[in-house]
Scaffold this active site. Structure first.
Site, PDB file in Angstrom:
ATOM      1  CE1 TYR A  56      -4.295   0.833  -0.308  1.00 48.04           C
ATOM      2  CE2 TYR A  56      -4.370  -1.412   0.506  1.00 48.04           C
ATOM      3  CZ  TYR A  56      -4.990  -0.353  -0.126  1.00 48.04           C
ATOM      4  OH  TYR A  56      -6.264  -0.477  -0.586  1.00 48.04           O
ATOM      5  CD  GLU A  58      -4.816   5.221   0.969  1.00 49.17           C
ATOM      6  OE1 GLU A  58      -4.756   5.983   1.944  1.00 49.17           O
ATOM      7  OE2 GLU A  58      -5.800   4.499   0.718  1.00 49.17           O
ATOM      8  CG  ASP A 202      -8.807  10.455 -23.714  1.00 51.15           C
ATOM      9  OD1 ASP A 202      -7.810   9.709 -23.805  1.00 51.15           O
ATOM     10  OD2 ASP A 202      -9.915  10.069 -23.287  1.00 51.15           O
ATOM     11  CB  THR A 228      -5.174   3.851 -21.762  1.00 56.27           C
ATOM     12  OG1 THR A 228      -4.940   3.886 -23.171  1.00 56.27           O
ATOM     13  CG2 THR A 228      -6.638   4.172 -21.483  1.00 56.27           C
ATOM     14  CE  LYS A 231      -7.735   2.112 -24.781  1.00 56.39           C
ATOM     15  NZ  LYS A 231      -8.796   3.140 -24.800  1.00 56.39           N
ATOM     16  NE  ARG A 237      -7.353  -3.424 -19.336  1.00 54.66           N
ATOM     17  CZ  ARG A 237      -7.636  -3.616 -20.623  1.00 54.66           C
ATOM     18  NH1 ARG A 237      -7.045  -4.564 -21.293  1.00 54.66           N
ATOM     19  NH2 ARG A 237      -8.507  -2.859 -21.235  1.00 54.66           N
TER      20      ARG A 237
END
Ligand SMILES: *Cc1c(COP(=O)(O)O)cnc(C)c1O
Length: 420
Positions: A56, A58, A202, A228, A231, A237
């Protein structure tokens, strides 16, 4: 066999292992033409499959809410520095879980609920998250949508300007999911400046082409860039938000704590590896080959009488209106899949049919280029597509099976990262 091998999944959970093996084989045996997909390297697969998933983190590097970040911090710093170098941006946030949350973070950073956003309509080639009504972005914000001209299939910048000056959006999105042509970032920037809007590019579909120098960059035109990573950029991903220094704080605050909790550190490592690959000279050749293949495939399809939205392509993507062939997109896509050609059905601009049963299919060359196919293979692929579509119209399953066999045969000569 899947590469890297998965013997522990096989012994602990044979059911899942078998399905993973099946998918790997499927990816090996098909001509994968879905333009938003790719094959990542084994290095990216390995990085994304590590113990980093146990941690973790954060917050951001050197400002975390959990201890034990001795290795996570440098990994995230490397990913950020590589994104800055590859795209030439002031600021990069590599934590968004995927493209849609990245775009939602942009809304959180720059808009209040009910304020106006402008984006390209989904059926015209935009993305759901650019304010389409079924998306949270269309429900929680006031959305105005632009499209393409019926006669050219290209974005009508006069319409965009008129709409922007009338509706005064706070944010304008450019980019989309089914745009076969170069996006005119300077023109959008001029309109956004006139309207007093923040321009968001985008680049989810074309990030790899921009990194590889085959599509103009939005840097210097769009204050905020979302993408992203999975692609054309050929990473795991995930997503990134890049921006000018001015907007860095707003972007970071929106991603965390605004929208997300802990970053997916295994994905961050995979993104870092993919960005390192994207900085190599071979990636430039890859991006050039993607576009050369798409142009060759478009030319071969035109020669066979296919109707391409906008008449062709400048990038990795081709949108085909199948109305002249007398078949809808969905049955064509299903037949093509049985024939070993994986595509997705898609609306075409001004589609008279319903979105779940549209007139077109969308194809692209990022995956087949990664496999090593070049211009010389494109006429053959167009011929196979044509044969499968004609066979679908005639309910000729044997021809579809024959094409699938020929494709499996061809692809045995083209290795796939992820399969050995
Ligand atoms: C793919 C895509 C997205 C969304 O990405 P997900 O990872 O599927 O959420 C957003 N915008 C554009 C333009 C895309 O092509």
């Amino acid at each position: 066999m899947h590469q890297p091998p998965i013997p522990h999944v096989a012994s602990a959970d044979p059911e899942i292992a078998e399905l993973i093996e099946g998918e790997a084989r499927r990816q090996f045996e098909k001509i994968r033409l879905i333009p938003s997909e790719n094959y990542v390297s084994v290095a990216v697969l390995e990085a994304a499959g590590t113990v980093l998933t146990n941690k973790y983190s954060e917050g951001y590097a050197d400002r975390r809410y959990y201890e034990g970040q001795q290795f996570i911090d440098p990994i995230e710093k490397l990913a950020v520095a590589r994104a800055q170098a590859v795209f030439g941006v002031d600021h990069a946030n590599v934590q968004p879980y995927s493209g849609s949350p990245a775009n939602l973070a942009v809304y959180l950073a720059f808009l209040q609920p009910g304020e106006t956003v402008m984006g390209m309509a989904l059926p015209m080639g935009g993305h759901l998250t650019h304010g389409w009504p079924v998306s949270a972005t269309g429900k929680w914000f006031r959305s105005v949508q632009y499209g393409v001209r019926a006669d050219t299939g290209r974005v009508d910048l006069d319409e965009v300007r008129e709409l922007a000056l009338r509706e005064r959006p706070k944010v304008i999105f450019c980019g989309g999911t089914a745009i076969p042509r170069t996006i005119d970032f300077p023109a959008f920037a001029e309109i956004a400046a006139e309207a007093g809007a923040v321009l968001v590019a985008d680049i989810a579909h074309i990030a790899g082409l921009i990194a590889g120098g085959t599509h103009p960059s939005p840097v210097g035109h769009a204050a905020v860039i979302t993408t992203t990573t999975h692609k054309t950029l050929r990473g795991p991903r995930g997503a990134m938000i890049m921006s000018t220094a001015e907007h860095a704080k707003a972007v970071d605050k929106a991603v965390f704590p605004g929208l997300q909790g802990g970053p997916h550190n295994h994905t961050t490592a995979g993104i870092a590896v993919a960005l390192h690959e994207a900085a190599q000279p071979e990636f430039r050749s890859y991006a050039h080959q993607v576009v050369a293949n798409a142009k060759a495939l478009a030319a071969a399809l035109l020669e066979r009488g296919y109707s391409l939205v906008s008449g062709g392509t400048d990038n990795h993507l081709i949108l085909i209106d199948l109305s002249p062939q007398g078949i809808a997109g969905k049955p064509a896509a299903k037949a093509l899949d049985r024939a070993g050609l994986e595509v997705n059905y898609n609306t075409v601009p001004f589609d008279p049919r319903k979105p779940f049963d549209p007139s077109g299919i969308r194809i692209g060359t990022p995956s087949i280029t990664t496999r090593g196919l070049t211009q010389e293979h494109m006429p053959r692929i167009a011929a196979w597509m044509d044969e499968a579509i004609i066979a679908a119209v005639k309910d000729d399953e044997p021809s579809i099976d024959r094409v699938a066999g020929e494709i499996r045969e061809l692809l045995t000569g083209f290795p796939m990262a992820g399969w050995a």
